[in-house]
Design a protein around this motif. Sequence first.
Motif, mmCIF file in Angstrom:
data_model
loop_
_atom_site.group_PDB
_atom_site.id
_atom_site.type_symbol
_atom_site.label_atom_id
_atom_site.label_comp_id
_atom_site.label_asym_id
_atom_site.label_seq_id
_atom_site.Cartn_x
_atom_site.Cartn_y
_atom_site.Cartn_z
ATOM 1 N N HIS A 72 -39.416 107.793 -8.209
ATOM 2 C CA HIS A 72 -37.966 107.556 -8.204
ATOM 3 C C HIS A 72 -37.619 106.102 -8.510
ATOM 4 C CE1 HIS A 72 -37.555 111.520 -6.563
ATOM 5 N NE2 HIS A 72 -38.385 111.206 -5.582
ATOM 6 N N PHE A 73 -38.606 105.212 -8.356
ATOM 7 C CA PHE A 73 -38.317 103.773 -8.443
ATOM 8 C C PHE A 73 -37.658 103.373 -9.763
ATOM 9 C CE2 PHE A 73 -39.410 99.404 -9.513
ATOM 10 C CZ PHE A 73 -38.957 98.727 -8.392
ATOM 11 N N CYS A 74 -38.109 103.972 -10.862
ATOM 12 C CA CYS A 74 -37.633 103.516 -12.175
ATOM 13 C C CYS A 74 -36.217 103.998 -12.502
ATOM 14 C CB CYS A 74 -38.602 103.975 -13.268
ATOM 15 S SG CYS A 74 -38.745 105.770 -13.391
ATOM 16 N N LYS A 75 -35.703 104.955 -11.733
ATOM 17 C CA LYS A 75 -34.467 105.653 -12.137
ATOM 18 C C LYS A 75 -33.256 104.736 -12.274
ATOM 19 C CE LYS A 75 -35.666 110.205 -10.390
ATOM 20 N NZ LYS A 75 -35.463 111.199 -9.319
ATOM 21 N N PRO A 362 -37.427 86.649 -0.048
ATOM 22 C CA PRO A 362 -36.163 86.522 -0.786
ATOM 23 C C PRO A 362 -36.304 85.532 -1.944
ATOM 24 C CG PRO A 362 -35.796 86.362 1.584
ATOM 25 C CD PRO A 362 -37.287 86.361 1.383
ATOM 26 N N GLY A 363 -35.661 85.849 -3.056
ATOM 27 C CA GLY A 363 -35.699 84.951 -4.213
ATOM 28 C C GLY A 363 -36.843 85.218 -5.173
ATOM 29 N N LEU A 364 -37.759 86.109 -4.766
ATOM 30 C CA LEU A 364 -38.906 86.440 -5.625
ATOM 31 C C LEU A 364 -38.669 87.819 -6.255
ATOM 32 C CD1 LEU A 364 -41.871 85.720 -6.494
ATOM 33 C CD2 LEU A 364 -42.628 86.937 -4.426
ATOM 34 N N TYR A 365 -38.956 87.938 -7.550
ATOM 35 C CA TYR A 365 -38.678 89.185 -8.285
ATOM 36 C C TYR A 365 -39.909 89.592 -9.099
ATOM 37 C CZ TYR A 365 -33.796 88.055 -7.272
ATOM 38 O OH TYR A 365 -32.610 87.764 -6.631
ATOM 39 N N PHE A 366 -40.114 90.881 -9.267
ATOM 40 C CA PHE A 366 -41.200 91.400 -10.125
ATOM 41 C C PHE A 366 -40.591 92.369 -11.132
ATOM 42 C CE2 PHE A 366 -43.244 90.221 -6.172
ATOM 43 C CZ PHE A 366 -44.389 89.576 -6.602
ATOM 44 N N ILE A 367 -40.931 92.197 -12.412
ATOM 45 C CA ILE A 367 -40.379 93.096 -13.446
ATOM 46 C C ILE A 367 -41.457 93.464 -14.473
ATOM 47 C CG2 ILE A 367 -37.985 92.297 -13.276
ATOM 48 C CD1 ILE A 367 -38.513 90.500 -15.723
ATOM 49 N N GLY A 368 -41.206 94.527 -15.210
ATOM 50 C CA GLY A 368 -42.083 94.909 -16.320
ATOM 51 C C GLY A 368 -43.371 95.562 -15.853
ATOM 52 N N GLU A 369 -44.396 95.342 -16.635
ATOM 53 C CA GLU A 369 -45.644 96.077 -16.451
ATOM 54 C C GLU A 369 -46.454 95.631 -15.232
ATOM 55 O OE1 GLU A 369 -47.780 96.476 -20.225
ATOM 56 O OE2 GLU A 369 -49.581 96.869 -19.033
ATOM 57 N N VAL A 370 -46.153 94.462 -14.680
ATOM 58 C CA VAL A 370 -46.888 93.999 -13.494
ATOM 59 C C VAL A 370 -46.649 94.951 -12.315
ATOM 60 C CG1 VAL A 370 -45.103 92.450 -12.552
ATOM 61 C CG2 VAL A 370 -47.532 91.893 -12.224
ATOM 62 N N LEU A 371 -45.521 95.669 -12.370
ATOM 63 C CA LEU A 371 -45.205 96.646 -11.327
ATOM 64 C C LEU A 371 -46.004 97.934 -11.549
ATOM 65 C CD1 LEU A 371 -41.335 96.228 -11.299
ATOM 66 C CD2 LEU A 371 -42.800 95.889 -9.303
ATOM 67 N N ASP A 372 -46.095 98.717 -10.495
ATOM 68 C CA ASP A 372 -46.749 100.022 -10.600
ATOM 69 C C ASP A 372 -45.788 101.036 -11.252
ATOM 70 O OD1 ASP A 372 -48.244 102.358 -10.190
ATOM 71 O OD2 ASP A 372 -47.329 102.654 -8.205
ATOM 72 N N VAL A 373 -45.447 100.765 -12.493
ATOM 73 C CA VAL A 373 -44.632 101.690 -13.306
ATOM 74 C C VAL A 373 -45.219 101.626 -14.710
ATOM 75 C CG1 VAL A 373 -42.357 102.210 -14.278
ATOM 76 C CG2 VAL A 373 -42.527 101.240 -11.972
ATOM 77 N N THR A 374 -45.676 102.768 -15.219
ATOM 78 C CA THR A 374 -46.324 102.787 -16.532
ATOM 79 C C THR A 374 -45.763 103.927 -17.354
ATOM 80 O OG1 THR A 374 -48.327 102.066 -15.423
ATOM 81 C CG2 THR A 374 -48.563 102.807 -17.696
ATOM 82 N N GLY A 375 -45.350 103.615 -18.563
ATOM 83 C CA GLY A 375 -44.747 104.636 -19.405
ATOM 84 C C GLY A 375 -45.763 105.390 -20.247
ATOM 85 N N HIS A 376 -45.321 106.536 -20.740
ATOM 86 C CA HIS A 376 -46.104 107.262 -21.748
ATOM 87 C C HIS A 376 -46.118 106.452 -23.037
ATOM 88 C CE1 HIS A 376 -45.189 111.443 -19.771
ATOM 89 N NE2 HIS A 376 -46.087 110.741 -19.104
ATOM 90 N N TYR A 380 -41.665 103.893 -24.488
ATOM 91 C CA TYR A 380 -41.173 103.917 -23.111
ATOM 92 C C TYR A 380 -41.506 102.623 -22.360
ATOM 93 C CZ TYR A 380 -41.036 108.862 -24.302
ATOM 94 O OH TYR A 380 -40.788 110.049 -24.929
ATOM 95 N N ASN A 381 -42.655 102.032 -22.697
ATOM 96 C CA ASN A 381 -43.037 100.823 -21.957
ATOM 97 C C ASN A 381 -42.122 99.653 -22.286
ATOM 98 O OD1 ASN A 381 -45.391 101.428 -20.187
ATOM 99 N ND2 ASN A 381 -46.095 102.334 -22.121
ATOM 100 N N PHE A 382 -41.718 99.561 -23.550
ATOM 101 C CA PHE A 382 -40.745 98.507 -23.856
ATOM 102 C C PHE A 382 -39.399 98.815 -23.209
ATOM 103 C CE2 PHE A 382 -43.370 97.045 -27.643
ATOM 104 C CZ PHE A 382 -43.765 95.874 -26.995
ATOM 105 N N GLN A 383 -38.998 100.088 -23.190
ATOM 106 C CA GLN A 383 -37.715 100.399 -22.559
ATOM 107 C C GLN A 383 -37.750 100.003 -21.076
ATOM 108 O OE1 GLN A 383 -34.961 101.113 -24.179
ATOM 109 N NE2 GLN A 383 -33.800 101.093 -22.263
ATOM 110 N N TRP A 384 -38.911 100.187 -20.451
ATOM 111 C CA TRP A 384 -39.036 99.766 -19.053
ATOM 112 C C TRP A 384 -38.927 98.241 -18.944
ATOM 113 C CZ3 TRP A 384 -38.102 100.659 -14.390
ATOM 114 C CH2 TRP A 384 -38.713 99.935 -13.360
#
Length: 396
Positions: A72-75, A362-376, A380-384
């Motif tokens: 659900h995280f990516c939604k 607080p103040g720290l953010y994680f985005i993109g592929e470093v997160l546990d979210v991987t596209g097909h 999809y990976n660029f869209q993420w």
Amino acid sequence: MVSGARDSQVLVIGGGAAGLMCAATAGYRGKTVTVLEGSNRCGKKILMSGGGRCNFTNTGTAPDNFLSRNPHFCKSALARYRPSDFIGLVERHGIAYHEKELGQLFCDESSKQIVKLLLDECDWAGVHIATGIAISSIRFAGDRFEVETAQGIYRAEKLVVATGGLSIPSMGASGLGYQIARQFGHALIDTRAGLVPFTLSGKPLEQYAELAGVALPIAVRVGGTEFRNALLFTHRGLSGPAILQISSYWSLGQAIDIDLLPGRDAGVELIALQQQGHKAELKTVLAEWLPKRLAQLLCTAFFSNKPVNQYKHAELRDIAYALQHWRITPSGTEGYRTAEVTLGGVDTEGVSSSSFESKHQPGLYFIGEVLDVTGHLGGYNFQWAWASGHAAGSAV
Ligand SMILES: Cc1cc2nc3c(=O)[nH]c(=O)nc-3n(C[C@H](O)[C@H](O)[C@H](O)COP(=O)(O)OP(=O)(O)OC[C@H]3O[C@@H](n4cnc5c(N)ncnc54)[C@H](O)[C@@H]3O)c2cc1C
């Protein structure tokens, strides 16, 4: 590139797809933003993507195109920054593009255009970009982050980690993002190479290596997951889009189940030929359905080759089953050296799905592929990267 902005409101570590999108978005909101990129130029993975033409999005992007422990995280981010938003940006920059297949959009000319788009956006948004930065340590000093580098200390109230995954180390990939996550108390989901060719060894490799270069449409299954697309035999194993896709669902030791004749009922068709008294040999019939070299190898190695009318029904059913359930156990994958993505990463449980801010710091953010979210495979990976970068850029 502009460098030297040591104090800013937002520091983004990693000048790849997500980092540049985040930086430009925050810059347009009037934030002072500095991007710290480790390699000598930004967006190296974008440059090599999509065979040099960057498959920059997929018009059919939906949450079920992504793997994550928390599906659900990516939604939220995907709903707020859609493929049409990035397509609009591409069009405003006058970049010509086309759909290849299955909603995959590619540049007509070159991936360089996507890197230029992002760098132009950063420039217009007043973002400072420093390349060739060697980061040695990071700390939170009460009210701001301090990033110590070989080029001096950079400070900011907000720190965005956009260091990507581990694939293709020669393109600047590093484990720094995971290190930062651990330092601030985040859990990590085990990482492994995804969208990657399989290797074979021993007898299967001896049998199939001679097919290197042969490609055919297949359906491939592992567990309950199936992909239909092309398979390509290589000198070391199996590749092609269908194989890359299923590799993200595969674990060492598992067999994959391949239907070499998707969409056909080979048993019914072979028995019909036999009943009609078809005198052609099996290898001739199979060569009409499969690449000739593959049909020949299968008939030599596995099936006794004879005229179709001389087989018993049960034999033809076994042959058909073998063709539609070819089970093979890869010995491994080509690993991060050639993988398009890294599965696993920073556990999303510790990150807000709307702002991408850490729940631990607080103040720290994680985005993109470093997160546990991987596209097909398929944009999809660029869209993420765009969606998560835009969400964090709107929040910092
Ligand atoms: C060969 C290949 C082809 C691909 N093709 C496609 C495609 O066509 N479509 C698609 O959707 N996806 C594709 N991908 C996947 C896509 O490139 C990534 O998912 C996407 O780039 C991830 O964006 P990101 O910003 O999170 O990471 P990245 O784009 O990898 O950016 C991370 C940045 O951080 C920098 N960095 C890393 N460590 C440090 C450090 N210690 N200090 C400072 N900077 C650091 C890196 O140099 C890099 O610039 C492809 C990947 C590969 C390898």
